[in-house]
Write a protein that holds these residues in place. Structure first.
Motif, PDB file in Angstrom:
ATOM      1  N   ASP A 172       0.841  -1.203   0.000  1.00  0.00           N
ATOM      2  CA  ASP A 172       0.000   0.000   0.000  1.00  0.00           C
ATOM      3  C   ASP A 172       0.875   1.252   0.000  1.00  0.00           C
ATOM      4  OD1 ASP A 172      -2.167  -1.645   0.095  1.00  0.00           O
ATOM      5  OD2 ASP A 172      -2.602  -1.326   2.217  1.00  0.00           O
ATOM      6  N   VAL A 199       0.949   5.537  -0.876  1.00  0.00           N
ATOM      7  CA  VAL A 199       0.162   6.761  -1.092  1.00  0.00           C
ATOM      8  C   VAL A 199       1.092   7.787  -1.716  1.00  0.00           C
ATOM      9  CG1 VAL A 199      -1.179   8.602  -0.059  1.00  0.00           C
ATOM     10  CG2 VAL A 199      -1.359   6.274   0.847  1.00  0.00           C
ATOM     11  N   SER A 255      -7.418   8.615  -4.261  1.00  0.00           N
ATOM     12  CA  SER A 255      -8.041   8.210  -2.999  1.00  0.00           C
ATOM     13  C   SER A 255      -8.508   9.386  -2.156  1.00  0.00           C
ATOM     14  CB  SER A 255      -7.053   7.381  -2.169  1.00  0.00           C
ATOM     15  OG  SER A 255      -5.921   8.155  -1.816  1.00  0.00           O
ATOM     16  N   ASN A 256      -7.901  10.562  -2.368  1.00  0.00           N
ATOM     17  CA  ASN A 256      -8.271  11.678  -1.498  1.00  0.00           C
ATOM     18  C   ASN A 256      -7.879  13.004  -2.144  1.00  0.00           C
ATOM     19  OD1 ASN A 256      -9.192  12.944   0.930  1.00  0.00           O
ATOM     20  ND2 ASN A 256      -7.056  13.152   1.595  1.00  0.00           N
ATOM     21  N   ILE A 281      -3.606   6.156  -4.486  1.00  0.00           N
ATOM     22  CA  ILE A 281      -3.211   4.893  -3.869  1.00  0.00           C
ATOM     23  C   ILE A 281      -2.593   4.013  -4.946  1.00  0.00           C
ATOM     24  CG2 ILE A 281      -4.868   4.904  -1.981  1.00  0.00           C
ATOM     25  CD1 ILE A 281      -6.611   3.009  -3.732  1.00  0.00           C
TER      26      ILE A 281
END
Length: 280
Positions: free
Chosen positions: A184, A186, A223-224, A233
């Motif tokens: 994972d 970011v 993702s944001n 992501i």
């Protein structure tokens, strides 16, 4: 009493009790010999059992735990046998030891709970030797499960001794249980960046690495929308053994590619405005 008279009485006592002295001396020597030979035999026997279990490919955590139980049980038997050689009534001794054991057990409930927890950890096989786990407020590679403690080694080669009950009563995270893991990441980019260009770049970098598994498919998406950046992501699947090496390499390659294409990766900043008051 004069020294000469005392020496004479001691000599007379030794002469009258010579057989008794020889008897006890022989028994004490036999007891000491029993202890020495018993300790040596127990060490050889438990070492042989441990080696045999590992040759049969029994998990080393089970082998070490079983060997520890066998060792302490045999040592107790050797000590009782040695005491019987010097005339100690073993039946009474066992009763005394039992009563003392009950008292000690009540005083050492924590140790007994650690023993019970060790049995449960071995029985349910939450992890095995060589697994990297997180539990009991720490993390490390499992070396062995002992009678009362679990031995962990950290990546920087520090040994951690954790009570078995503390591990059993806490959440156990086993990072080595499955063969594959999801990585994972970011990645943050500026609001001025072309999102299609960024997504294509991330896809290209990730898929170019042979360590990234084709199935399951890598997930790359926005993702944001943060205060200062758009966050992507990046979630490729990898073999557990490649997890850390691939993570470090992907981060380096993504940064290098973004620099080459002039894609800005923002960092927190603050604008400060100073207002000068005019003095009238």
């Amino acid at each position: 009493m004069e020294p000469a008279e005392a020496a004479s009485q001691i000599q007379d006592w030794l002469s009258n009790n010579q057989e008794l002295i020889i008897h006890y001396a022989v028994n004490i020597a036999a007891a000491l010999l029993t202890l020495v030979i018993g300790f040596v035999v127990v060490g050889m026997l438990t070492g042989g059992v441990n080696s045999l279990l590992k040759k049969r490919k029994v998990d080393s955590t089970i082998a070490d735990f079983t060997t520890s139980l066998l060792k302490y049980g045999l040592l107790a038997f050797v000590i009782i046998a040695a005491l019987s050689r010097v005339g100690v009534q073993t039946a009474s001794f066992v009763a005394i030891v039992g009563a003392a054991g009950l008292a000690v057990g009540l005083a050492l409930q924590g140790s007994l709970s650690n023993f019970a927890a060790g049995v449960l950890l071995i029985s349910f096989r939450f992890f095995k030797a060589g697994d990297y786990i997180e539990g009991g407020g720490t993390a490390g590679t499992v070396q062995s499960v002992q009678v009362f403690t679990t031995i962990l080694m950290t990546p920087d080669n520090r040994m951690i001794v954790v009570p078995n009950s503390k591990i059993l009563n806490d959440n156990i995270i086993n990072y080595s249980k499955e063969k594959t893991r999801r990585l994972d990441l970011v990645i943050s980019v500026s609001y001025h960046a072309d999102l299609r260009q960024v997504k294509a770049l991330l896809n290209r970098v990730v898929l170019a690495d042979d360590r990234v598994l084709k199935d399951p498919e890598c997930n790359i998406a926005v993702s944001n929308l943060g205060n200062t950046a758009v966050e992507f992501i990046v979630r490729p699947w990898v073999n557990a053994s490649d997890y850390w090496a691939l993570k470090f390499d992907l981060l380096e390659q993504i940064k290098a590619e973004m620099d080459a294409q002039n894609i800005r990766m923002p960092y927190p900043n603050m604008d400060v405005h100073l207002i000068k008051d005019e003095v009238v």
